[in-house]
Write an enzyme that holds these catalytic residues in place. Sequence first.
Site, PDB file in Angstrom:
ATOM      1  N   CYS A  42      41.574  39.120  42.169  1.00 26.93           N
ATOM      2  CA  CYS A  42      42.784  39.712  42.611  1.00 26.93           C
ATOM      3  C   CYS A  42      42.332  41.170  42.802  1.00 26.93           C
ATOM      4  O   CYS A  42      41.386  41.775  42.456  1.00 26.93           O
ATOM      5  CB  CYS A  42      43.438  39.807  41.375  1.00 26.93           C
ATOM      6  SG  CYS A  42      45.365  40.465  41.708  1.00 26.93           S
ATOM      7  N   ASP A  44      43.832  43.706  41.959  1.00 22.96           N
ATOM      8  CA  ASP A  44      44.267  44.690  40.917  1.00 22.96           C
ATOM      9  C   ASP A  44      43.113  45.456  40.602  1.00 22.96           C
ATOM     10  O   ASP A  44      41.981  45.272  40.301  1.00 22.96           O
ATOM     11  CB  ASP A  44      44.771  43.995  39.719  1.00 22.96           C
ATOM     12  CG  ASP A  44      45.463  44.639  38.791  1.00 22.96           C
ATOM     13  OD1 ASP A  44      44.772  45.582  38.344  1.00 22.96           O
ATOM     14  OD2 ASP A  44      46.456  44.241  38.256  1.00 22.96           O
ATOM     15  N   ARG A  46      42.575  46.952  37.972  1.00 26.91           N
ATOM     16  CA  ARG A  46      41.851  46.995  36.562  1.00 26.91           C
ATOM     17  C   ARG A  46      40.860  45.806  36.703  1.00 26.91           C
ATOM     18  O   ARG A  46      40.137  45.835  35.527  1.00 26.91           O
ATOM     19  CB  ARG A  46      43.049  46.560  35.712  1.00 26.91           C
ATOM     20  CG  ARG A  46      44.132  47.856  35.452  1.00 26.91           C
ATOM     21  CD  ARG A  46      45.250  47.321  34.663  1.00 26.91           C
ATOM     22  NE  ARG A  46      46.002  46.237  35.492  1.00 26.91           N
ATOM     23  CZ  ARG A  46      47.071  45.634  35.333  1.00 26.91           C
ATOM     24  NH1 ARG A  46      47.514  45.801  33.842  1.00 26.91           N
ATOM     25  NH2 ARG A  46      47.518  44.613  35.844  1.00 26.91           N
ATOM     26  N   HIS A  98      44.032  36.811  36.406  1.00 18.97           N
ATOM     27  CA  HIS A  98      43.894  37.636  35.211  1.00 18.97           C
ATOM     28  C   HIS A  98      45.212  37.568  34.698  1.00 18.97           C
ATOM     29  O   HIS A  98      46.216  37.765  35.307  1.00 18.97           O
ATOM     30  CB  HIS A  98      43.360  39.243  35.592  1.00 18.97           C
ATOM     31  CG  HIS A  98      44.196  39.822  36.538  1.00 18.97           C
ATOM     32  ND1 HIS A  98      45.235  40.878  36.193  1.00 18.97           N
ATOM     33  CD2 HIS A  98      44.545  39.826  37.948  1.00 18.97           C
ATOM     34  CE1 HIS A  98      45.820  41.280  37.207  1.00 18.97           C
ATOM     35  NE2 HIS A  98      45.565  40.525  38.365  1.00 18.97           N
ATOM     36  N   CYS A 101      49.052  39.859  35.771  1.00 21.97           N
ATOM     37  CA  CYS A 101      48.935  40.078  37.096  1.00 21.97           C
ATOM     38  C   CYS A 101      50.411  40.282  37.705  1.00 21.97           C
ATOM     39  O   CYS A 101      51.126  39.492  37.607  1.00 21.97           O
ATOM     40  CB  CYS A 101      48.370  38.593  37.826  1.00 21.97           C
ATOM     41  SG  CYS A 101      48.070  38.736  39.750  1.00 21.97           S
TER      42      CYS A 101
END
Length: 213
Positions: A42, A44, A46, A98, A101
């Site tokens: 992803c 993302d 993080r 994750h 998400c």
Amino acid sequence: MKPLNEIFEENSRWVASKLEKDPAYFDKLAAGQNPDILYIGCSDSRVTAEELMGAQPGEIFIHRNIANLVVACDNNVNAVVQFAVEHLKVRHIVVCGHYECGGVKAAMQPSDMGQLNSWLQGLRDVYRIHQVELDAIDDESRRYDRLVELNVREQCLNLVKTDHVQRAWYKGGHPQIHGWVFDVRTGKLVDLQLKLAREFALLRRIYDLRPIG
Ligand code: CO
């Protein structure tokens, strides 16, 4: 969040630390890459790919998009998969989702999200395919988590449907496909240990691209 100029200062420190340990570090890096893994994760912020795996530059070929989707008509992911299997000859492809998400959460709350509508449709399809199982989970956060896991599973199956993966399989038996989830709440990387043999057999009847004859 760092000011942008600090990023370049940080980079200078990183270069110095690499050269201190190995003066030829960047000469080796420039000589080429030979990664064994294609990681699809992803976007993302993080969920960094290399850092959470303790991987170094040159070790993992990476593709990231919102909610780690493998979409059949996505030129980008198709080119990445082809390059990884044909040229880099990676032996493993990992789809890593994750928990927490944002893409998965958005897909479970129907609304008009502009360009994201068509992208998230792939995720909403995963929900539709597994609706009975998901709707039976009362706890909302557990339901999100399960959709994250089922999405990883479906994206692994989408990889199996691609011509690039099938050609590589028929030629050399690789790559192996793995489904992982990164738990942002604990930092742990979890192998979902997907058993896809039954699905592979079913998929073969419908999606097999082996040339006839
Ligand atoms: Co995400």
